[in-house]
Design an enzyme around this catalytic site. Sequence first.
Site, PDB file in Angstrom:
ATOM      1  N   GLU A   1      -4.948   3.336   6.333  1.00  0.00           N
ATOM      2  CA  GLU A   1      -4.727   3.052   4.902  1.00  0.00           C
ATOM      3  C   GLU A   1      -5.429   4.125   4.063  1.00  0.00           C
ATOM      4  O   GLU A   1      -4.906   4.573   3.052  1.00  0.00           O
ATOM      5  CB  GLU A   1      -5.256   1.667   4.524  1.00  0.00           C
ATOM      6  CG  GLU A   1      -5.104   1.421   3.026  1.00  0.00           C
ATOM      7  CD  GLU A   1      -5.741   0.145   2.507  1.00  0.00           C
ATOM      8  OE1 GLU A   1      -5.558  -0.918   3.103  1.00  0.00           O
ATOM      9  OE2 GLU A   1      -6.418   0.232   1.468  1.00  0.00           O
TER      10      GLU A   1
ATOM     11  N   CYS B   1     -10.701  -0.971   3.249  1.00  0.00           N
ATOM     12  CA  CYS B   1     -10.141  -1.148   4.591  1.00  0.00           C
ATOM     13  C   CYS B   1      -9.639   0.196   5.098  1.00  0.00           C
ATOM     14  O   CYS B   1      -8.992   0.942   4.368  1.00  0.00           O
ATOM     15  CB  CYS B   1      -8.994  -2.153   4.554  1.00  0.00           C
ATOM     16  SG  CYS B   1      -9.587  -3.853   4.439  1.00  0.00           S
TER      17      CYS B   1
ATOM     18  N   ARG C   1       0.826  -1.222   0.000  1.00  0.00           N
ATOM     19  CA  ARG C   1       0.000   0.000   0.000  1.00  0.00           C
ATOM     20  C   ARG C   1       0.860   1.273   0.000  1.00  0.00           C
ATOM     21  O   ARG C   1       0.537   2.267   0.663  1.00  0.00           O
ATOM     22  CB  ARG C   1      -0.943   0.046   1.214  1.00  0.00           C
ATOM     23  CG  ARG C   1      -1.890  -1.139   1.342  1.00  0.00           C
ATOM     24  CD  ARG C   1      -2.897  -1.198   0.224  1.00  0.00           C
ATOM     25  NE  ARG C   1      -3.949  -2.154   0.511  1.00  0.00           N
ATOM     26  CZ  ARG C   1      -3.900  -3.471   0.229  1.00  0.00           C
ATOM     27  NH1 ARG C   1      -2.843  -3.971  -0.372  1.00  0.00           N
ATOM     28  NH2 ARG C   1      -4.925  -4.247   0.514  1.00  0.00           N
TER      29      ARG C   1
END
Length: 306
Positions: free
Chosen positions: A301, A231, A173
């Site tokens: 995130e 998420c 990520r």
Amino acid sequence: MQYKGLSITDAPSLAGLTTIRLGGTAIAKVTVEDPKGLEALPQALADLGGKPVMLGRGSNILARSGKLPLVLVALGRAFDDSMPQITGEEKGKTLVEASAATPLPLLLGKMVAGGLGGLTGLAGVPGQVGGAVAMNAGSFGHELKDCLHEVTLFSPVLGLVTLPAHELELAYRHFSIPALRGVADGSGWFLITRAVFACPQQKPEDLKAHVQSCFAKKRASQPIALPSAGCVFKNPQGDAAGRLLDVSGFKGRRFGGMAFSGIHANFLVNEGGGTPEEAFALIEDAVLAVQARFGVGLELEVKVWP
Ligand code: EPU
């Protein structure tokens, strides 16, 4: 003011432009209507003021309330013309070029039909190619970086450049450009316009089967029907944020119109009428609880704007 190749909308609502449907208004939204508009972009952004932020489908964004000191930058239709397309082969892999404005599902559909693998785990991820590259999106064992060959981007410092994947920093990520490290905040922004992926050839029927199994797993384990930003926290090394939140009692935890999903605790969902304040209050409680119980500092995130 008018700028060649750009169109500008005043005070766009982030609630209307993000999948979680939260957020106040930005100063403006600048759409780069054609490649010529890139030349005018730095001046337009300087004139408008505020911080430039790149907007794709808004599927990983959590925006605050009120009048936000942001200018949204998006790619217009001209960038989405004839792509994705196969452009060649290298080291036994097929090269596929896509505009950053291409919806990721459309790219995956073309890859599957053409017998090109490597990214099928991302089936059901809703963003655009540019956003997916800019965060190295991943799902079910595949990450964008597995197939990323090169990226074309515009930056006020570098101009319009094509960078091979090995000149980028790509991790879980995470996407960054070493060539822009140390550049002053105001001109460190960049806009991805195009990406090329190097994909292994596989049987279309095998790829289709993998896509279907990913969709089935997603339907069973993620709240796909409600507005969310995916998420909310990154997984800490060796564990799952969803598990830590679940064990800490946050699965299904509500505050106003926002909740940690009862299906998957790492999805913050807008059940209707939720507000950024409710979202941030839930996030703060969750971070404190997981820190207290497990000694783990959860990291977001989702991108918080501003
Ligand atoms: N778990 C719980 N309770 C929950 C949720 C999960 O105990 O409420 C447990 C599961 O039982 C499992 C573990 O946590 O043992 C991991 O859960 P899951 O398989 O659902 O995957 P994840 O690690 O939570 C990651 C990505 C997702 C991606 C899925 C599928 C992150 C932060 N999340 O989730 O990506 O779709 O794997 O590969 O890396 C996203 O990035 O936005 C995202 C949704």
